[in-house]
Write a protein that holds these residues in place. Structure first.
Motif, short mmCIF file in Angstrom:
data_model
loop_
_atom_site.label_atom_id
_atom_site.label_comp_id
_atom_site.label_asym_id
_atom_site.label_seq_id
_atom_site.Cartn_x
_atom_site.Cartn_y
_atom_site.Cartn_z
N CYS A 47 60.51 8.64 64.15
CA CYS A 47 61.66 8.82 65.03
C CYS A 47 62.90 9.32 64.28
O CYS A 47 63.97 9.45 64.88
N GLY A 48 62.78 9.54 62.99
CA GLY A 48 63.91 9.99 62.20
C GLY A 48 64.89 8.89 61.83
O GLY A 48 66.03 9.16 61.45
N LEU A 49 64.45 7.63 61.94
CA LEU A 49 65.32 6.49 61.65
C LEU A 49 64.86 5.71 60.43
O LEU A 49 65.35 4.62 60.16
N GLY A 50 63.92 6.27 59.68
CA GLY A 50 63.33 5.56 58.55
C GLY A 50 64.29 5.22 57.43
O GLY A 50 63.99 4.40 56.59
N ASP A 51 65.47 5.83 57.44
CA ASP A 51 66.45 5.52 56.39
C ASP A 51 67.30 4.31 56.72
O ASP A 51 68.10 3.87 55.90
N ARG A 52 67.13 3.74 57.95
CA ARG A 52 67.94 2.56 58.29
C ARG A 52 67.25 1.55 59.21
O ARG A 52 67.79 0.50 59.49
N LYS A 53 66.04 1.86 59.66
CA LYS A 53 65.32 0.95 60.55
C LYS A 53 63.87 0.81 60.10
O LYS A 53 63.35 1.61 59.35
N GLY A 54 63.21 -0.26 60.58
CA GLY A 54 61.79 -0.43 60.34
C GLY A 54 61.42 -1.24 59.12
O GLY A 54 60.25 -1.47 58.86
N ARG A 55 62.40 -1.69 58.36
CA ARG A 55 62.16 -2.49 57.16
C ARG A 55 63.22 -3.57 57.04
O ARG A 55 64.33 -3.41 57.52
N LEU A 56 62.88 -4.64 56.33
CA LEU A 56 63.87 -5.64 55.94
C LEU A 56 64.28 -5.30 54.52
O LEU A 56 63.55 -5.59 53.57
N ALA A 57 65.41 -4.63 54.38
CA ALA A 57 65.87 -4.20 53.06
C ALA A 57 67.38 -4.01 53.09
O ALA A 57 67.96 -3.76 54.16
N ALA A 58 67.99 -4.11 51.94
CA ALA A 58 69.44 -3.90 51.82
C ALA A 58 69.79 -2.51 52.34
O ALA A 58 69.10 -1.53 52.05
N GLY A 59 70.84 -2.43 53.13
CA GLY A 59 71.30 -1.17 53.67
C GLY A 59 70.66 -0.77 54.99
O GLY A 59 71.08 0.19 55.62
N TYR A 60 69.64 -1.49 55.42
CA TYR A 60 68.99 -1.20 56.70
C TYR A 60 69.61 -2.05 57.80
O TYR A 60 70.15 -3.12 57.55
N ASP A 61 69.53 -1.55 59.05
CA ASP A 61 69.97 -2.35 60.19
C ASP A 61 69.08 -3.58 60.24
O ASP A 61 67.87 -3.49 60.03
N ALA A 62 69.65 -4.71 60.51
CA ALA A 62 68.88 -5.96 60.54
C ALA A 62 68.36 -6.19 61.96
O ALA A 62 68.85 -7.04 62.69
N ASP A 63 67.37 -5.42 62.37
CA ASP A 63 66.70 -5.60 63.66
C ASP A 63 65.46 -6.44 63.41
O ASP A 63 64.51 -5.98 62.77
N ILE A 64 65.48 -7.67 63.89
CA ILE A 64 64.43 -8.63 63.51
C ILE A 64 63.97 -9.43 64.73
O ILE A 64 64.79 -9.87 65.53
#
Length: 92
Positions: A47-64
């Protein structure tokens, strides 16, 4: 309780589709790990959001999604929501 990352907003009906889709991917032969990865990190990338979504990592949106159970053992645990966070804010 397990934590599952999700690229979809908790307010969106797409989240429900994503959660249900994990079980379907397992039914067609993916392991629960592969199905969760396909529904989170891989989906965010596509979806072109892999740089900020889909992972639990520093700098990513915290969608949990915090669920009651282990979706790596039983994907149906994804339907047992305990908490939902979107960009780090509690929704439930």
């Amino acid at each position: 309780m397990s934590l599952v990352r999700t690229p979809a907003s908790a307010r969106s009906s797409r989240r429900t589709c994503c959660v249900g889709g994990v079980g379907h991917l397992v039914q067609i032969g993916m392991s629960p790990f592969e199905a969760l990865s396909a529904s989170t990190a891989r989906a965010a990338t596509v979806c072109g959001l892999g740089d900020r979504k889909g992972r639990l990592a520093a700098g990513y949106d915290a969608d949990i999604l915090a669920v009651d159970g282990n979706p790596l053992v039983d994907p149906a645990a994804l339907h047992q929501l305990r908490a939902v966070y979107v960009r780090g804010e509690s929704m439930v």
